[in-house]
Scaffold this motif. Structure first.
Motif, mmCIF file in Angstrom:
data_model
loop_
_atom_site.group_PDB
_atom_site.id
_atom_site.type_symbol
_atom_site.label_atom_id
_atom_site.label_comp_id
_atom_site.label_asym_id
_atom_site.label_seq_id
_atom_site.Cartn_x
_atom_site.Cartn_y
_atom_site.Cartn_z
ATOM 1 N N GLY A 8 0.987 -0.984 0.023
ATOM 2 C CA GLY A 8 0.035 0.074 -0.043
ATOM 3 C C GLY A 8 0.852 1.263 0.009
ATOM 4 N N LYS A 31 -8.776 0.376 -1.843
ATOM 5 C CA LYS A 31 -8.485 0.599 -3.283
ATOM 6 C C LYS A 31 -9.833 0.347 -3.989
ATOM 7 C CE LYS A 31 -4.871 -0.242 -6.580
ATOM 8 N NZ LYS A 31 -3.510 -0.871 -6.593
ATOM 9 N N ALA A 32 -10.458 1.188 -4.632
ATOM 10 C CA ALA A 32 -11.683 0.866 -5.298
ATOM 11 C C ALA A 32 -11.484 -0.184 -6.451
ATOM 12 C CB ALA A 32 -12.252 2.007 -5.970
ATOM 13 N N VAL A 33 -12.440 -1.554 -6.270
ATOM 14 C CA VAL A 33 -12.299 -2.465 -7.367
ATOM 15 C C VAL A 33 -13.461 -2.068 -8.392
ATOM 16 C CG1 VAL A 33 -12.313 -4.946 -7.768
ATOM 17 C CG2 VAL A 33 -11.378 -3.893 -5.681
ATOM 18 N N GLY A 34 -14.430 -1.683 -8.039
ATOM 19 C CA GLY A 34 -15.482 -1.172 -8.707
ATOM 20 C C GLY A 34 -16.420 -0.114 -8.148
ATOM 21 N N ILE A 37 -17.211 -0.717 -4.539
ATOM 22 C CA ILE A 37 -16.600 -2.066 -4.205
ATOM 23 C C ILE A 37 -15.325 -1.997 -3.982
ATOM 24 C CG2 ILE A 37 -16.243 -4.471 -5.110
ATOM 25 C CD1 ILE A 37 -18.745 -4.328 -6.560
ATOM 26 N N TYR A 38 -14.683 -2.285 -2.636
ATOM 27 C CA TYR A 38 -13.457 -1.850 -2.295
ATOM 28 C C TYR A 38 -12.494 -3.121 -1.928
ATOM 29 C CZ TYR A 38 -14.482 3.049 -2.257
ATOM 30 O OH TYR A 38 -14.988 4.157 -2.733
ATOM 31 N N SER A 39 -11.085 -3.350 -2.258
ATOM 32 C CA SER A 39 -10.274 -3.946 -1.568
ATOM 33 C C SER A 39 -9.814 -3.366 -0.290
ATOM 34 C CB SER A 39 -9.344 -4.213 -2.502
ATOM 35 O OG SER A 39 -9.588 -5.701 -3.439
ATOM 36 N N LEU A 40 -9.595 -4.053 0.705
ATOM 37 C CA LEU A 40 -8.971 -3.212 1.919
ATOM 38 C C LEU A 40 -7.645 -3.883 2.454
ATOM 39 C CD1 LEU A 40 -11.958 -3.703 4.570
ATOM 40 C CD2 LEU A 40 -11.184 -1.793 3.165
ATOM 41 N N PHE A 41 -6.567 -2.833 2.328
ATOM 42 C CA PHE A 41 -5.335 -3.258 2.634
ATOM 43 C C PHE A 41 -5.273 -3.410 4.205
ATOM 44 C CE2 PHE A 41 -4.715 -0.511 -1.270
ATOM 45 C CZ PHE A 41 -3.583 -1.352 -1.802
ATOM 46 N N VAL B 67 -5.766 -9.224 4.026
ATOM 47 C CA VAL B 67 -6.315 -7.951 3.348
ATOM 48 C C VAL B 67 -7.671 -8.603 3.258
ATOM 49 C CG1 VAL B 67 -4.168 -7.060 2.381
ATOM 50 C CG2 VAL B 67 -5.552 -8.988 1.182
ATOM 51 N N LEU B 68 -8.375 -8.003 2.506
ATOM 52 C CA LEU B 68 -9.862 -8.249 2.118
ATOM 53 C C LEU B 68 -10.145 -7.811 0.768
ATOM 54 C CD1 LEU B 68 -12.280 -9.884 3.396
ATOM 55 C CD2 LEU B 68 -13.240 -7.761 3.792
ATOM 56 N N PRO B 70 -13.083 -8.307 -2.422
ATOM 57 C CA PRO B 70 -14.510 -8.219 -2.497
ATOM 58 C C PRO B 70 -15.037 -9.485 -2.896
ATOM 59 C CG PRO B 70 -13.842 -6.747 -4.331
ATOM 60 C CD PRO B 70 -12.546 -7.288 -3.252
ATOM 61 N N PRO B 74 -16.070 -6.599 -10.921
ATOM 62 C CA PRO B 74 -16.578 -6.210 -12.198
ATOM 63 C C PRO B 74 -15.798 -7.325 -13.068
ATOM 64 C CG PRO B 74 -14.922 -4.623 -11.261
ATOM 65 C CD PRO B 74 -15.265 -5.549 -10.075
ATOM 66 N N HIS B 114 -4.620 -6.577 -8.750
ATOM 67 C CA HIS B 114 -5.260 -5.392 -8.710
ATOM 68 C C HIS B 114 -4.722 -4.447 -7.702
ATOM 69 C CE1 HIS B 114 -8.476 -2.339 -7.705
ATOM 70 N NE2 HIS B 114 -8.505 -1.919 -9.106
ATOM 71 N N MET B 115 -4.889 -5.169 -6.484
ATOM 72 C CA MET B 115 -4.406 -4.450 -5.304
ATOM 73 C C MET B 115 -2.999 -4.138 -5.325
ATOM 74 S SD MET B 115 -4.483 -5.983 -1.368
ATOM 75 C CE MET B 115 -6.286 -5.145 -0.785
ATOM 76 N N VAL B 119 1.489 -0.362 -6.500
ATOM 77 C CA VAL B 119 1.923 0.343 -5.071
ATOM 78 C C VAL B 119 2.980 -0.998 -4.803
ATOM 79 C CG1 VAL B 119 -0.340 0.879 -4.101
ATOM 80 C CG2 VAL B 119 0.062 -1.521 -3.869
#
Lengths: 579, 579
Positions: A8, A31-34, A37-41, B67-68, B70, B74, B114-115, B119
């Motif tokens: 990150g 980080k927005a995936v859509g 819709i987010y991925s979390l670091f 991490v997480l 979704p 998309p 993508h994540m 970075v």
């Protein structure tokens, strides 16, 4: 964890308007995936894990049983409850490979009843509460604000089952208190509960837990005099109409192009309070028209209108089909196919301006008591305002503020158990539908909300109880062997003492290191540099800048543990007792 | 937790054939919501939480960052990797309210890239590993066996990124060891790793972790002599063909209705090993035909065939379109549009029976070296068998067993980083695609697998490290005030000592209480009854029945803590060291 390894990026450029979204994006939390819709670091995931643990403890403390419902469910469950039909497109429907209709769970009342059905057949099993922490999907048309309003989110949702309304109410109070404890433990004890509209959930009594702040999407009505609190959607509106000395006759006046009530009142030099405006809606189901008259200075509360009509509505685009003269609609000599409703604000008003039902003309002197049929019913359909009368203490003291909804609790009644045919045998052998309550908290929104009210211009200021790490070690000049050795040793000792610690071991400038540390928002920072070592110490500061002190390296661990204990105690001091 | 409050029912009737599904259904662990979709009751959720915690610790220990990603993504992400096209209907595709194409995540390589993209732009950031524990959906055509093969499941999936293949291989070994530790810590140290086929994941080297047991869906090939282990899909087949004294000429023989190679061999009184059979497939993409010849006693390994063709295939229904005489297809004088392949088992064989490419006739004396073109390539396309030659030590020692796949690890290479355009700058300033590894464990399947190999006829025997509760207190004759008081006190003390304890406080017979306790499978049971109290003691037994002893009520807590410690130590003794 070492910052050099942490995935990150942290950067300075402002990313978004809403501060939590801005700081959590700049800080490498998500980080927005859509769309929505987010991925979390890792920093965000760590905060989320800590919030989840607090939720788990508080739910267990009110006798909750943790379970897990599926994200994907067959449509049949939602058909049984009737929500397959009644819920709009925010419920995502899809077909699986066999062509079977399915949904993505946006809430789990149906799944909870399905689970409890046939395994709670006698009254002795009651009450019980089951809860889960699970991913949900709600196909929001307007995702916004980062984690504040998303489409996919992690939620703690709980469902209680009772043999009587009295038992539900007793439990509801325990859940209410558990929620207060959750907010206090996560560092936002200022969250307030407000009465809310139950919406698509069914049931009568419900509360939303609101964090007052400017970016909130909800309007909250509070009374500083008596403590009354409600969501705008659910707040009763009490309007005072000033009696005039004499009643004027109805009179047609030429108003030309003036269409909005503001324009007409300006033209006729009248206060909008002395006018009656028309607002036209259509029912979603069949596009039939609904015409609402309210006082010119008020706004329609669409939730109240929906509840009154028991039908979803939308603002009408074209009103000519209903035989209405747009901009000149009035309550006198009205000839329309629309359902006509009168807001309570019109009741008792006198000498109002209103449309004349013909182009370019309005009426003056409209006095409902004289000019409307005696059968007209006046209904509370408008939004209350700052300074209006409090429905509880009846002082003119209402305040309207913005708030983020960080949780809600509902008394559901038997809507789901009845629809789905869940029963238990009562002591007399009668088959009865259990009464339900449900209780939800969105984990990601709670995290973002804490950031929204706990930050400075440099980054989040995470409460010690949910911070991604309690302590950050900043080793300035890692190329200096003494600094490196001391930092490494402290890192090791803190980990041995189960302190959540992150260690910035990068060879970067103090400026970069501190601004990154501000973005990570750890409550305690320990700086080790050639300068501090030349003084024979480390420097301990808090993220809030309230503490800045040299600590003796030999007692560093205990100094840090004391600081953690002190901060934790300060949070816990605001946690109310369990019921 | 008290059993009287625990939601879920336990019953005696056999529910399903597969023992883990049977016991976990009868024991109130789970309930089917749809085909391959389950809700988990509290006992299962507690086991799952404990497994998740073990996974988290082991992933953190190999420098993983939680991490997480979704659940919903998309389509564009999957289009970038190419899997939107290449993966079949097990990938659930749907449209959101705006009509955008989306998928439900069945694996998260795309989300991981993508994540990490943008970075991790310089080599100094590498290696790193990110992992999540999250819900996945795989639209399995054949869900079966309860939690063994489902459509929705909780999975731990990890993704590592490296600057070189050597670095990946070093990390892969650490992950491999971490996996061994996970299985040992969850109480099934007997899990073995086997070489596997990488399938849709891409990459070359991969391993599956297999729990050998009869209900397993996978065939595992092992060599007791040298320790070779592989999934049947990936096991090389070495066939020995016995040389005959002399070669016979090709000769047409009338075989009438005999179509299968077994029937033909029976008719001609020949060993199927001395025959060559034809198996016909079609490519999924265009239905074009693929004809494979193999020795009559062998089966085609469809995974090897798919990999060789680089195309998905299915058994052909009707072969006449390819100008083939079903039941009489042979390699000599063959005139077909199909792709023709020869398995290695045919190479060097002599005097075989095979089809004559005309109805009712076969050939004898088929000798590939003489009768086939010199250009024919022989490929390994068949399944190995018990007693076949080991590809590693070359003894005739192979064993074929059944196993459940409880985890897998893959060396992915650059398939995803290349397709999605993720790069980093190497020390020379060149832009390079990182090399990935991925590592998965299904949490629910692991739980069910433990049950499958750790149970008796009465219920699961959960290892102490993952048991829903470590201790169950059985208060027999709760109506007896002494029993009730003693049980309540022990329950309270155990909770104060952070023992996971469940207390059966119901007024039921000893038979019901014990059979329910067997289904809950807690490793330690403490019985308090008028009888034990009259002896001045409680009775401590283990779920395995290996311990049954009276304990002094004054030292009950320490006796129980010792028993827990002993059992935990026994599990930990089998956990290999971290690398």
């Amino acid at each position: 964890m070492k910052v050099s390894q942490l995935l990150g990026e942290r950067y300075k450029e402002r990313a978004f308007e809403i501060e939590s979204q801005n700081l959590m994006t700049r800080g490498g939390y998500m980080k927005a995936v859509g769309n929505g819709i987010y991925s979390l670091f890792t920093p965000a995931k760590r905060i989320q894990n800590k919030i989840e643990q607090i939720l788990r403890e508080e739910m267990d403390a009110i006798d909750g049983q943790e379970v897990l419902f599926p994200v994907t469910m067959p449509a049949s469950l939602w058909q049984q409850s009737g929500r397959w039909e009644s819920v709009g497109r925010e419920l995502l429907r899809f077909k699986d490979r066999s062509g079977a209709d399915m949904v993505l769970g946006m809430t789990h009342e149906e799944a909870a009843v399905h689970m409890a059905m046939n395994v709670a057949g006698t009254y002795q099993k009651y009450p019980f509460m089951i809860y889960q922490i699970q991913t949900k999907f709600r196909d929001e048309p307007r995702a916004r604000g980062g984690l504040i309003r998303v489409r996919e989110f992690t939620m703690k949702d709980a469902y209680s089952f009772h043999t009587s309304q009295a038992d539900l109410e007793k439990y509801y109070e325990r859940a209410y208190r558990a929620y207060e404890r959750v907010y206090a433990r996560t560092g936002i004890p200022e969250v307030v509960a407000v009465k809310s509209d139950s919406g698509m959930m069914g049931g009568k009594v419900s509360h939303e837990f609101m964090l007052l702040c400017d970016i909130g999407e909800d309007s909250i009505v509070t009374c500083p005099k008596c403590g009354y609190r409600a969501n705008m959607e659910a707040a009763e509106t009490i309007v005072e109409n000033i009696r005039d000395k004499s009643l004027q006759p109805l009179k047609e006046v030429f108003t030309g192009d003036a269409k909005t009530i503001e324009d007409v009142c300006a033209l006729l030099k009248s206060d909008p309070k002395k006018s009656c405006k028309a607002v036209v809606y259509q029912r979603n189901a069949d596009d039939s028209y609904v015409l609402v008259f309210t006082r010119g200075d008020l706004e329609i509360n669409e939730t109240k209108l929906t509840n009154y009509l028991k039908a979803e509505i939308h603002p009408a685009a074209d009103v000519s089909e209903a035989n209405l003269a747009a901009g000149n609609i009035g309550p006198v000599n009205l000839d329309t196919s629309a359902t006509v409703l009168f807001d309570r604000s019109i009741e008792g008003a006198e000498n109002l301006i209103c449309g004349a039902n013909k182009p370019e003309y309005h009426l003056t002197g409209f006095t409902p008591a004289r000019d409307l049929s005696a059968h007209v019913e006046f209904v509370d359909l408008s939004k209350t305002q700052d300074g209006f009368e409090c429905p509880s203490c009846h002082k003119r003291s209402l305040k309207v503020s913005r708030g983020i909804e960080v949780g809600n609790i509902f008394q559901l009644g038997t809507k789901y158990t009845e629809a789905m045919g869940m029963t238990f045998d009562d002591p007399n052998g009668n088959r009865v539908n259990p009464i339900m309550g449900c209780y939800g908290i969105g984990v990601g929104r709670l995290m973002a909300s804490v950031c929204e009210v706990r930050h400075d211009e440099y980054g989040p200021i995470w409460p010690i109880t949910i911070a991604p790490w309690q302590v950050e070690i900043c080793a300035l000049r890692i190329d200096n062997p003494d600094v490196a050795a001391e930092a490494k040793r402290l890192y090791k000792h803190l980990k041995e003492h189960n302190v959540d610690v992150i260690y910035d071991d990068r060879s970067v400038s103090a400026g970069v290191m501190f601004s990154d540390a501000d973005l990570l928002g750890c409550p305690i920072r320990v700086i080790i540099s050639p300068k501090t070592l030349s003084r024979g110490c480390y420097e301990l500061t808090t993220r809030t800048k309230s503490v800045r002190e040299d600590i003796d390296p030999h007692f560093a661990v205990s100094s840090i543990l004391s600081q953690i204990a002190e901060m934790t105690a300060a949070v816990n001091a605001k946690v109310p007792e369990q019921i």
